[in-house]
Design a protein around this motif. Sequence first.
Motif, PDB file in Angstrom:
ATOM      1  N   GLN A  40     -14.016   8.086  -4.889  1.00 39.80           N
ATOM      2  CA  GLN A  40     -13.683   8.995  -5.622  1.00 39.80           C
ATOM      3  C   GLN A  40     -14.158   9.472  -6.419  1.00 39.80           C
ATOM      4  O   GLN A  40     -14.163   8.479  -7.568  1.00 39.80           O
ATOM      5  CB  GLN A  40     -12.317   9.180  -6.319  1.00 39.80           C
ATOM      6  CG  GLN A  40     -11.846   9.069  -4.155  1.00 39.80           C
ATOM      7  CD  GLN A  40     -10.370   9.628  -4.576  1.00 39.80           C
ATOM      8  OE1 GLN A  40     -10.277  10.413  -5.437  1.00 39.80           O
ATOM      9  NE2 GLN A  40      -9.026   9.494  -3.509  1.00 39.80           N
ATOM     10  N   THR A  52     -14.331  -5.584  -1.781  1.00 39.72           N
ATOM     11  CA  THR A  52     -15.144  -4.323  -2.176  1.00 39.72           C
ATOM     12  C   THR A  52     -14.330  -3.450  -3.298  1.00 39.72           C
ATOM     13  O   THR A  52     -12.850  -4.234  -3.479  1.00 39.72           O
ATOM     14  CB  THR A  52     -14.530  -3.265  -0.270  1.00 39.72           C
ATOM     15  OG1 THR A  52     -14.999  -3.728   0.092  1.00 39.72           O
ATOM     16  CG2 THR A  52     -14.350  -2.093  -0.932  1.00 39.72           C
ATOM     17  N   ASP A 100      -5.256   1.408   8.121  1.00 40.39           N
ATOM     18  CA  ASP A 100      -6.047   0.869   6.943  1.00 40.39           C
ATOM     19  C   ASP A 100      -4.958  -0.908   6.758  1.00 40.39           C
ATOM     20  O   ASP A 100      -4.124  -0.766   6.508  1.00 40.39           O
ATOM     21  CB  ASP A 100      -5.801   0.897   5.159  1.00 40.39           C
ATOM     22  CG  ASP A 100      -6.565   0.487   4.749  1.00 40.39           C
ATOM     23  OD1 ASP A 100      -7.097  -0.321   4.510  1.00 40.39           O
ATOM     24  OD2 ASP A 100      -7.805   1.436   3.529  1.00 40.39           O
ATOM     25  N   VAL A 113     -12.874  -1.269  -5.003  1.00 38.55           N
ATOM     26  CA  VAL A 113     -12.349  -0.125  -4.894  1.00 38.55           C
ATOM     27  C   VAL A 113     -11.573   0.819  -6.502  1.00 38.55           C
ATOM     28  O   VAL A 113     -12.242   2.184  -6.120  1.00 38.55           O
ATOM     29  CB  VAL A 113     -10.404  -0.391  -4.625  1.00 38.55           C
ATOM     30  CG1 VAL A 113      -9.496   0.774  -4.466  1.00 38.55           C
ATOM     31  CG2 VAL A 113     -10.531  -1.173  -3.105  1.00 38.55           C
ATOM     32  N   LYS A 165     -11.205   4.942  -1.152  1.00 32.31           N
ATOM     33  CA  LYS A 165     -12.064   5.092  -0.989  1.00 32.31           C
ATOM     34  C   LYS A 165     -12.755   6.062  -2.121  1.00 32.31           C
ATOM     35  O   LYS A 165     -12.293   6.186  -2.877  1.00 32.31           O
ATOM     36  CB  LYS A 165     -12.722   6.397   0.330  1.00 32.31           C
ATOM     37  CG  LYS A 165     -12.305   7.872   0.284  1.00 32.31           C
ATOM     38  CD  LYS A 165     -12.536   8.544   1.500  1.00 32.31           C
ATOM     39  CE  LYS A 165     -11.819  10.468   1.330  1.00 32.31           C
ATOM     40  NZ  LYS A 165     -12.742  11.315   2.262  1.00 32.31           N
ATOM     41  N   THR A 204     -15.292   2.974  -8.940  1.00 28.64           N
ATOM     42  CA  THR A 204     -15.882   3.449  -7.378  1.00 28.64           C
ATOM     43  C   THR A 204     -15.203   5.024  -7.571  1.00 28.64           C
ATOM     44  O   THR A 204     -14.644   6.034  -6.844  1.00 28.64           O
ATOM     45  CB  THR A 204     -15.516   2.512  -6.405  1.00 28.64           C
ATOM     46  OG1 THR A 204     -14.696   2.351  -6.774  1.00 28.64           O
ATOM     47  CG2 THR A 204     -16.959   1.452  -6.389  1.00 28.64           C
TER      48      THR A 204
END
Length: 248
Positions: A134, A60, A23, A62, A132, A246
């Motif tokens: 959850q 994005t 990443d 997070v 990612k 998220t």
Amino acid sequence: MKTLFSLFIALLFSMVAMAKDTDTRYYEMRIYYCHPGKLPDLLTRFRNHTTKIFERHGMTNVGYWVPVDNKDNALYYVLSYPSKEARDASWKAFGSDPEWKTVATESEKNGKIVAKVVSVFMNLTDFSPAVKAQAKNPERVFELRTYTAAPDKLNDLLSRFRNHTFKLFKKHGMTNVAYWTTIEKDGAQPKLVYILAHKSEEAGKASFEAFRKDMKWVKARDESEKNGKLTEKVESMYMTPTDFSTIK
């Protein structure tokens, strides 16, 4: 010969897969300190508008959290970008977005919402879980921990986490969410920033109590600190996720 060639090919594919999985995103933790009574307005603006506009401009979302003991009326959130250059371009586009301008004006008819913004730029560590979305349990609480390493001790601290601490946290019921190192100005030593998840604040404190008494941890700590302590300062803050986060 054929066996050696096969092993070489397997190793090559393994290295490619590891490189592909690394990443390399550019992360930013943003802390918004609101004027008194304005945090609900900020959360409404994020829930209904801001997060969607972020995504439209290549950012994005997070995760979003508020401190349990929120004396500063703060919102903590993390965004990721493909690179620093992408980050700068995205924020420039966001600031010029007509929808955002309208939303900002409408939401601040009764006064400014945000008093101060702090940004912390970060890179993911090589031992962090994948970052990612959850939605495991909306009742979970999260703990933001920041470690200031002793001079020239960051690599030793990261090694201890990579080889011991990370696994022991899991053993004692803590969920490793993400681990970053900060990007500091003027070549200063980065800090270690990470987030854990617990069933509750009480469960988190009980887990840490058991962790500190674990003889495997005691041994790892003592071995790693033969030449001096690895940390100068450890900060901990419990947080709850927002309903639009998220990561919950």
